[in-house]
Design a protein around this motif. Structure first.
Motif, PDB file in Angstrom:
ATOM      1  N   ALA A  42       0.835  -1.204   0.000  1.00  0.00           N
ATOM      2  CA  ALA A  42       0.000   0.000   0.000  1.00  0.00           C
ATOM      3  C   ALA A  42       0.873   1.258   0.000  1.00  0.00           C
ATOM      4  O   ALA A  42       0.655   2.204  -0.773  1.00  0.00           O
ATOM      5  CB  ALA A  42      -0.923  -0.008   1.209  1.00  0.00           C
ATOM      6  N   ALA A  43       1.898   1.286   0.863  1.00  0.00           N
ATOM      7  CA  ALA A  43       2.806   2.431   0.894  1.00  0.00           C
ATOM      8  C   ALA A  43       3.565   2.551  -0.421  1.00  0.00           C
ATOM      9  O   ALA A  43       3.815   3.663  -0.920  1.00  0.00           O
ATOM     10  CB  ALA A  43       3.782   2.297   2.051  1.00  0.00           C
ATOM     11  N   ALA A  44       3.925   1.385  -1.013  1.00  0.00           N
ATOM     12  CA  ALA A  44       4.647   1.417  -2.280  1.00  0.00           C
ATOM     13  C   ALA A  44       3.798   2.036  -3.379  1.00  0.00           C
ATOM     14  O   ALA A  44       4.287   2.840  -4.203  1.00  0.00           O
ATOM     15  CB  ALA A  44       5.090   0.016  -2.673  1.00  0.00           C
ATOM     16  N   TYR A  45       2.490   1.691  -3.387  1.00  0.00           N
ATOM     17  CA  TYR A  45       1.592   2.288  -4.388  1.00  0.00           C
ATOM     18  C   TYR A  45       1.436   3.800  -4.179  1.00  0.00           C
ATOM     19  O   TYR A  45       1.358   4.579  -5.140  1.00  0.00           O
ATOM     20  CB  TYR A  45       0.231   1.603  -4.354  1.00  0.00           C
ATOM     21  N   GLY A  73       9.002  10.901  -0.586  1.00  0.00           N
ATOM     22  CA  GLY A  73      10.106  10.592   0.323  1.00  0.00           C
ATOM     23  C   GLY A  73       9.659  10.453   1.761  1.00  0.00           C
ATOM     24  O   GLY A  73      10.156   9.593   2.507  1.00  0.00           O
ATOM     25  N   THR A  74       8.709  11.298   2.176  1.00  0.00           N
ATOM     26  CA  THR A  74       8.197  11.218   3.546  1.00  0.00           C
ATOM     27  C   THR A  74       7.484   9.894   3.802  1.00  0.00           C
ATOM     28  O   THR A  74       7.682   9.238   4.844  1.00  0.00           O
ATOM     29  CB  THR A  74       7.239  12.394   3.812  1.00  0.00           C
ATOM     30  N   VAL A  75       6.649   9.465   2.836  1.00  0.00           N
ATOM     31  CA  VAL A  75       5.945   8.181   2.975  1.00  0.00           C
ATOM     32  C   VAL A  75       6.942   7.039   3.035  1.00  0.00           C
ATOM     33  O   VAL A  75       6.795   6.088   3.834  1.00  0.00           O
ATOM     34  CB  VAL A  75       4.955   7.995   1.811  1.00  0.00           C
ATOM     35  N   GLN A  76       7.983   7.120   2.228  1.00  0.00           N
ATOM     36  CA  GLN A  76       8.962   6.038   2.215  1.00  0.00           C
ATOM     37  C   GLN A  76       9.707   5.930   3.536  1.00  0.00           C
ATOM     38  O   GLN A  76       9.921   4.828   4.054  1.00  0.00           O
ATOM     39  CB  GLN A  76       9.954   6.272   1.067  1.00  0.00           C
ATOM     40  N   VAL A  77      10.102   7.074   4.115  1.00  0.00           N
ATOM     41  CA  VAL A  77      10.839   7.032   5.377  1.00  0.00           C
ATOM     42  C   VAL A  77       9.952   6.581   6.522  1.00  0.00           C
ATOM     43  O   VAL A  77      10.340   5.757   7.362  1.00  0.00           O
ATOM     44  CB  VAL A  77      11.463   8.415   5.666  1.00  0.00           C
ATOM     45  N   THR A  78       8.735   7.132   6.587  1.00  0.00           N
ATOM     46  CA  THR A  78       7.849   6.814   7.724  1.00  0.00           C
ATOM     47  C   THR A  78       7.287   5.400   7.657  1.00  0.00           C
ATOM     48  O   THR A  78       7.017   4.792   8.683  1.00  0.00           O
ATOM     49  CB  THR A  78       6.688   7.816   7.779  1.00  0.00           C
ATOM     50  N   SER A  79       7.106   4.855   6.457  1.00  0.00           N
ATOM     51  CA  SER A  79       6.534   3.518   6.322  1.00  0.00           C
ATOM     52  C   SER A  79       7.593   2.421   6.320  1.00  0.00           C
ATOM     53  O   SER A  79       7.269   1.245   6.473  1.00  0.00           O
ATOM     54  CB  SER A  79       5.710   3.431   5.039  1.00  0.00           C
ATOM     55  N   GLY A  80       8.847   2.840   6.096  1.00  0.00           N
ATOM     56  CA  GLY A  80       9.907   1.853   6.012  1.00  0.00           C
ATOM     57  C   GLY A  80       9.913   1.088   4.713  1.00  0.00           C
ATOM     58  O   GLY A  80      10.548   0.031   4.602  1.00  0.00           O
ATOM     59  N   ALA A  81       9.207   1.627   3.700  1.00  0.00           N
ATOM     60  CA  ALA A  81       9.174   0.950   2.404  1.00  0.00           C
ATOM     61  C   ALA A  81      10.550   1.010   1.757  1.00  0.00           C
ATOM     62  O   ALA A  81      11.320   1.950   1.950  1.00  0.00           O
ATOM     63  CB  ALA A  81       8.135   1.592   1.500  1.00  0.00           C
ATOM     64  N   VAL A 121      20.311   8.112   3.199  1.00  0.00           N
ATOM     65  CA  VAL A 121      21.393   7.260   3.689  1.00  0.00           C
ATOM     66  C   VAL A 121      21.318   7.061   5.203  1.00  0.00           C
ATOM     67  O   VAL A 121      21.891   6.114   5.735  1.00  0.00           O
ATOM     68  CB  VAL A 121      22.759   7.836   3.289  1.00  0.00           C
ATOM     69  N   LEU A 122      20.638   7.974   5.923  1.00  0.00           N
ATOM     70  CA  LEU A 122      20.506   7.817   7.373  1.00  0.00           C
ATOM     71  C   LEU A 122      19.369   6.868   7.745  1.00  0.00           C
ATOM     72  O   LEU A 122      19.452   6.150   8.748  1.00  0.00           O
ATOM     73  CB  LEU A 122      20.290   9.174   8.040  1.00  0.00           C
ATOM     74  N   TRP A 123      18.292   6.886   6.963  1.00  0.00           N
ATOM     75  CA  TRP A 123      17.116   6.111   7.337  1.00  0.00           C
ATOM     76  C   TRP A 123      17.073   4.738   6.682  1.00  0.00           C
ATOM     77  O   TRP A 123      16.426   3.838   7.207  1.00  0.00           O
ATOM     78  CB  TRP A 123      15.840   6.881   6.986  1.00  0.00           C
ATOM     79  N   LEU A 124      17.724   4.590   5.549  1.00  0.00           N
ATOM     80  CA  LEU A 124      17.642   3.306   4.879  1.00  0.00           C
ATOM     81  C   LEU A 124      18.723   2.371   5.413  1.00  0.00           C
ATOM     82  O   LEU A 124      19.861   2.777   5.632  1.00  0.00           O
ATOM     83  CB  LEU A 124      17.810   3.481   3.369  1.00  0.00           C
ATOM     84  N   ASP A 125      18.369   1.102   5.626  1.00  0.00           N
ATOM     85  CA  ASP A 125      19.369   0.145   6.098  1.00  0.00           C
ATOM     86  C   ASP A 125      20.033  -0.521   4.903  1.00  0.00           C
ATOM     87  O   ASP A 125      19.636  -0.353   3.759  1.00  0.00           O
ATOM     88  CB  ASP A 125      18.745  -0.899   7.031  1.00  0.00           C
ATOM     89  N   SER A 126      21.060  -1.289   5.196  1.00  0.00           N
ATOM     90  CA  SER A 126      21.865  -1.879   4.120  1.00  0.00           C
ATOM     91  C   SER A 126      21.068  -2.874   3.292  1.00  0.00           C
ATOM     92  O   SER A 126      21.306  -3.010   2.092  1.00  0.00           O
ATOM     93  CB  SER A 126      23.104  -2.557   4.704  1.00  0.00           C
ATOM     94  N   ASP A 127      20.119  -3.589   3.887  1.00  0.00           N
ATOM     95  CA  ASP A 127      19.324  -4.548   3.113  1.00  0.00           C
ATOM     96  C   ASP A 127      18.485  -3.848   2.056  1.00  0.00           C
ATOM     97  O   ASP A 127      18.378  -4.299   0.907  1.00  0.00           O
ATOM     98  CB  ASP A 127      18.433  -5.354   4.060  1.00  0.00           C
ATOM     99  N   LEU A 128      17.857  -2.712   2.485  1.00  0.00           N
ATOM    100  CA  LEU A 128      17.037  -1.985   1.515  1.00  0.00           C
ATOM    101  C   LEU A 128      17.899  -1.414   0.393  1.00  0.00           C
ATOM    102  O   LEU A 128      17.515  -1.432  -0.777  1.00  0.00           O
ATOM    103  CB  LEU A 128      16.269  -0.856   2.230  1.00  0.00           C
ATOM    104  N   VAL A 129      19.053  -0.905   0.746  1.00  0.00           N
ATOM    105  CA  VAL A 129      19.947  -0.365  -0.268  1.00  0.00           C
ATOM    106  C   VAL A 129      20.418  -1.476  -1.202  1.00  0.00           C
ATOM    107  O   VAL A 129      20.493  -1.296  -2.418  1.00  0.00           O
ATOM    108  CB  VAL A 129      21.151   0.335   0.393  1.00  0.00           C
ATOM    109  N   TYR A 130      20.735  -2.646  -0.622  1.00  0.00           N
ATOM    110  CA  TYR A 130      21.184  -3.780  -1.436  1.00  0.00           C
ATOM    111  C   TYR A 130      20.108  -4.152  -2.458  1.00  0.00           C
ATOM    112  O   TYR A 130      20.405  -4.369  -3.637  1.00  0.00           O
ATOM    113  CB  TYR A 130      21.498  -4.972  -0.548  1.00  0.00           C
ATOM    114  N   ARG A 131      18.847  -4.230  -1.996  1.00  0.00           N
ATOM    115  CA  ARG A 131      17.763  -4.602  -2.911  1.00  0.00           C
ATOM    116  C   ARG A 131      17.605  -3.568  -4.031  1.00  0.00           C
ATOM    117  O   ARG A 131      17.431  -3.921  -5.206  1.00  0.00           O
ATOM    118  CB  ARG A 131      16.463  -4.738  -2.134  1.00  0.00           C
TER     119      ARG A 131
END
Length: 426
Positions: A42-45, A73-81, A121-131
């Motif tokens: 849902a957040a991705a959409y 960007g706000t939705v992505q950071v707050t939802s963790g998408a 770069v502060l909010w995203l973890d390495s797994d999300l960046v890897y994907r």
């Protein structure tokens, strides 16, 4: 600020923007549906919709497009998408803000890029960046992120480059377009200036032609009128003498008319309106003799040795004396002589003095002794082409004009004095 042609229908102006937004949304939906790592679809959409909205508004409403990008960007950071490949199209928003946005939008979009990269770069973890990097095909950075290496700096530079490159391109096109408009405005301004100068030149030529024709025709008609009026006073005691005098008067009228016609033709064919001349100062004598032939008594005095004048000054002296004599004939009394003086010392000074006729004196009997106003004199002397024309001719070559009316015991007198330098003051 859209660059679409405002004459086109609204649907045609918006068609490219809507098409870009729809295509972005379609790509985002395909990515979300095919991404097995997407936990919060849902957040991705919502993110995909915000990115598509930003792309669609980037040309017509750059400020709104920037707001849509920040919302994504706000939705992505707050939802963790996780990061998505479709977000690369935010580069279109960066381009639109720099290319068509207001000054405030340009500054805000420029500040948004480093701030957005920092948040990413502060909010995203390495797994999300890897994907995200794996989906983008950047294998080297993906392996670095997966192994827990120092991936933040190269990732930051990559994201910043993806946004800054189109932003700088849009800014460059913006300044190029502004320079082009400036050049076009300069060309238009120069064309308008040239047109104004041409109009001014044509008006000056028209005014010069009007002055020359006025001088020639006005003087000739005044002489002809004086000659015709003199015929009324021819003695008729001797029929033969009367007939002979009448024939001489008619011959003088014909000669004056013929000379006037020749002068008008010469004025119309000559670029500078020069009078027909056989000598440098002989024409001034011819003017005086022409007034004598009309029946007016003229007392001419010449002081000093006549000097040759340059052609342009010769024209001025001729026309000025011509107008002075015309006014003397037109407004002076027939029973009083016209006094003409020419002084050749230092500069040529022309002076014509005559007694004003009874009607003119009666009209001005209450006027004090003073220099007569040039505008009023011009109105009295031929719709602005008489004395005012003399003044303009003289001022153009560094000369000057003085016109005075004086109340004297013998009657009101009218004196016009002109100073013509021996060299043009232009």
């Amino acid at each position: 600020m859209s660059t679409a042609d405002p004459t086109l229908p609204a649907w045609q102006r918006w068609a490219p923007d809507v098409s870009g937004g729809v295509a972005t949304f379609a790509l985002g939906v395909v990515e979300v549906r095919g991404n097995v790592y997407a936990d919060d679809r849902a957040a991705a959409y919502v993110i995909v919709l915000a990115v598509a909205l930003g792309v669609g508004l980037s040309r017509a409403l750059p400020a709104a497009a920037l707001g849509a990008a920040w919302f994504a960007g706000t939705v992505q950071v707050t939802s963790g998408a996780g990061a998505m490949l479709v977000e690369v199209l935010l580069a279109v928003v960066a381009f639109g803000c720099a290319r068509w946005g207001s000054a405030a939008t340009v500054w805000l979009s420029g500040l948004s890029m480093p701030l957005g990269v920092l948040i990413a770069v502060l909010w995203l973890d390495s797994d999300l960046v890897y994907r995200a990097l794996e989906l983008a095909g950047v294998r080297l950075l993906a392996e670095t992120a997966y192994r827990g290496g120092d991936w933040r700096l190269p990732a930051s530079l990559l994201i910043f480059a993806l946004l800054a490159t189109p932003w700088l391109l849009g800014l460059a096109l913006r300044f190029l377009d502004r320079a082009r408009r400036s050049r076009d405005s300069q060309v238009v301004a120069e064309a308008e200036r040239d047109q104004a100068e041409e109009i001014a030149r044509l008006r000056e030529d028209q005014a010069r032609l009007a002055r020359d024709v006025h001088d020639v025709v006005g003087h000739s008609l005044a002489v002809i009128l004086a000659q015709a009026e003199s015929a009324q006073y021819l003695p008729d005691t001797d029929p033969d003498a009367h007939s002979e005098a009448l024939r001489r008067t008619m011959a003088n009228i014909a000669t004056s008319a013929r000379t006037s016609l020749q002068d008008v033709r010469q004025v119309l064919s000559s670029p500078d309106g020069a009078p027909p001349t056989d000598g440098r100062h002989g024409d001034l004598d011819a003017l005086v003799e022409g007034v004598r032939a009309s029946g007016h008594e003229v007392v001419s005095t010449e002081v000093g040795t006549p000097r040759p004048l340059p052609p342009e000054l010769e024209v001025v002296a001729f026309r000025v004396l011509q107008e002075m004599l015309t006014n003397a004939i037109r407004h002076g009394r027939r029973d009083e002589p016209v006094l003409v003086e020419r002084h050749w010392e230092g500069e040529l000074r022309l002076e014509v003095r005559n007694v004003i006729g009874e009607q003119t004196a009666h009209e001005q009997e209450t006027r004090p002794i003073a220099t007569v106003d040039a505008a009023e004199l011009a109105a009295q002397a031929g719709a602005g082409h008489g004395l005012e024309g003399m003044r303009r001719r003289l001022e153009a070559v560094g000369g000057r004009l003085d016109v005075r009316r004086r109340d004297e015991p013998g009657g009101a007198t009218f004196t016009a004095t002109a100073w013509v330098p021996f060299r043009s003051g232009r």
